[in-house]
Design an enzyme around this catalytic site. Structure first.
Site, mmCIF file in Angstrom:
data_model
loop_
_atom_site.group_PDB
_atom_site.id
_atom_site.type_symbol
_atom_site.label_atom_id
_atom_site.label_comp_id
_atom_site.label_asym_id
_atom_site.label_seq_id
_atom_site.Cartn_x
_atom_site.Cartn_y
_atom_site.Cartn_z
ATOM 1 C CD1 TRP A 93 0.468 -0.880 3.142
ATOM 2 C CD2 TRP A 93 -0.273 1.208 3.444
ATOM 3 N NE1 TRP A 93 0.931 -0.442 4.368
ATOM 4 C CE2 TRP A 93 0.496 0.826 4.580
ATOM 5 C CE3 TRP A 93 -0.845 2.475 3.402
ATOM 6 C CZ2 TRP A 93 0.693 1.671 5.664
ATOM 7 C CZ3 TRP A 93 -0.644 3.313 4.490
ATOM 8 C CH2 TRP A 93 0.116 2.915 5.597
ATOM 9 C CE LYS A 136 -6.051 0.487 12.352
ATOM 10 N NZ LYS A 136 -5.107 -0.619 12.499
ATOM 11 C CE1 TYR A 165 -6.425 -1.373 4.074
ATOM 12 C CE2 TYR A 165 -7.978 -1.930 5.797
ATOM 13 C CZ TYR A 165 -6.685 -1.717 5.380
ATOM 14 O OH TYR A 165 -5.655 -1.867 6.282
#
Length: 380
Positions: A93, A136, A165
């Site tokens: 990421w 999360k 996400y």
């Protein structure tokens, strides 16, 4: 506790499988590369900006590619020739921006888009894309009042705030449906593993902290909230388990189609820091007094001037040369132990669909990775 075997263990290597691991130098990326090349005999392309000093057991079926995924031209140059790819594992990421911002969402979408633009046109054998996000997914950072203790994969997305996400899941659905390529999502909790290239590296934090405490004869304090200390507050996800679940989700012999589905990727055993903190301290060679909890203690403050101490330890013990901030992120540890909401999930879905591998104790997982870091000469 030993791992249980899955169908993948018994399956032969008659079908050629070629993986691209984006984020190969991270906690899970390293384990994926190790397992796929040595246990399952896949051909693996490992993608990261810099090669990993820790991936020492080089094999003929592992090929590292240095690539800046935020640069479209570099991605095209380095990745467009990977025509034999059958599986993609996305365990990376972009961390330049704060997680709960539009900029973070945009940058992560751009990074994945560049990779897909480079690979998809020629990768005619591509079968599965396994995306790693995290627990999360269920709780955006700016959302505080949620009346759910254990999250399952059917929990709806939050209607406010930013979460990259969601952006990555939507991008995969958009780009892969037309190509008829299956995809899945793995959602780990607090990952335990061994890496010196990971921003949120829990094992690096506690191992460096413990090493400095021992070197300076300091108490091994737990600094955080009373709730985090005394209550079951977060799930641990061993990097070995996470890697195996990626492989399981990507296998060709699934009884039930999992295309487009998400899976919590957690050890599945509850614990409290109060129970296991003394065990961690003893594993690090420390005398752990009874009074080790402090609501006032901040790692970012206590360790702010300890970079020189860490260099002394590295030199004295003959460790792999690292700077303290390559292994430890003290702000992360402060935030982790003061997290205002629980991050607990159920792994019933993966179990029901046939994934059997798990670890029962967080302390066993942490102990294993302390030994691994010692074997890699990252810590004394």
């Amino acid at each position: 506790m030993a791992l249980k075997k899955t169908k993948q263990d018994q399956k032969g290597a008659s079908t050629k499988r070629v993986a691209v691991i984006f984020g190969v130098t991270g906690l899970v990326g390293r384990e994926l590369a190790r397992k796929l090349t040595t246990k399952y005999s896949w051909k693996v392309y490992g993608i990261a900006r810099r090669e990993d000093k820790l991936f020492l057991k080089k094999t003929s079926n592992y090929h590292f590619i240095s690539c800046d995924l935020l640069c479209k031209l570099d991605a095209q140059k380095k990745l467009s020739s990977l025509e034999d790819v059958t599986h993609i594992f996305w365990v990376t990421w972009a961390s330049q921006y704060q997680l709960d911002t539009a900029e973070c969402c945009d940058q992560n979408r751009e990074m994945m888009s560049n990779a897909l633009d480079a690979i998809l046109p020629k990768a005619e054998s591509l079968k599965h894309f396994s995306l790693q996000t995290g627990m999360k997914h269920y709780v955006p950072y700016n959302l505080r009042n949620i009346d759910i203790e254990f999250y399952d994969e059917d929990c709806p997305r939050a209607s406010i705030g930013y979460n990259f996400y969601y952006v990555l899941e939507d991008l995969l659905k958009e780009r892969l449906s037309a190509k008829k390529v299956d995809w899945s999502v793995q959602r780990p909790g607090l990952i335990t593993g061994c890496s010196n290239r990971t921003l949120y590296n829990f094992m690096g934090c506690i191992a460096v902290y413990g090493s400095i405490c021992k070197h300076l004869n300091l108490p091994f304090l737990f600094g955080g909230s009373k709730e985090c200390w005394e209550e079951t507050w977060i799930d641990v996800s061993d990097a070995r388990l996470v890697a195996e679940q990626h492989i399981w989700a990507s296998s060709d012999d699934q009884v039930t189609s999992i295309n487009g589905q998400a899976f919590n990727t957690i050890n599945g055993a509850c614990f409290t820091w109060k129970e296991i903190w003394p065990v961690i301290g003893k594993k690090l060679g420390l005398e752990v007094p009874e009074d080790i909890f402090s609501s006032e203690f901040l790692y970012s403050k206590a360790m702010a001037d300890k970079a020189g101490v860490w260099r002394e330890i590295v030199e004295k013990k003959g460790l792999l040369e690292t700077e303290m901030d390559e292994l430890a992120n003290w702000m992360f540890l402060d935030q982790l132990f003061r997290c205002p909401f629980k991050l607990l999930g159920t792994r019933e879905k993966a179990d029901r669909l046939g994934f059997r591998m798990r670890y029962t104790e967080a302390s066993e997982s942490i102990s294993y990775w302390i030994d691994s870091m010692r074997d890699a000469k990252l810590i004394p």
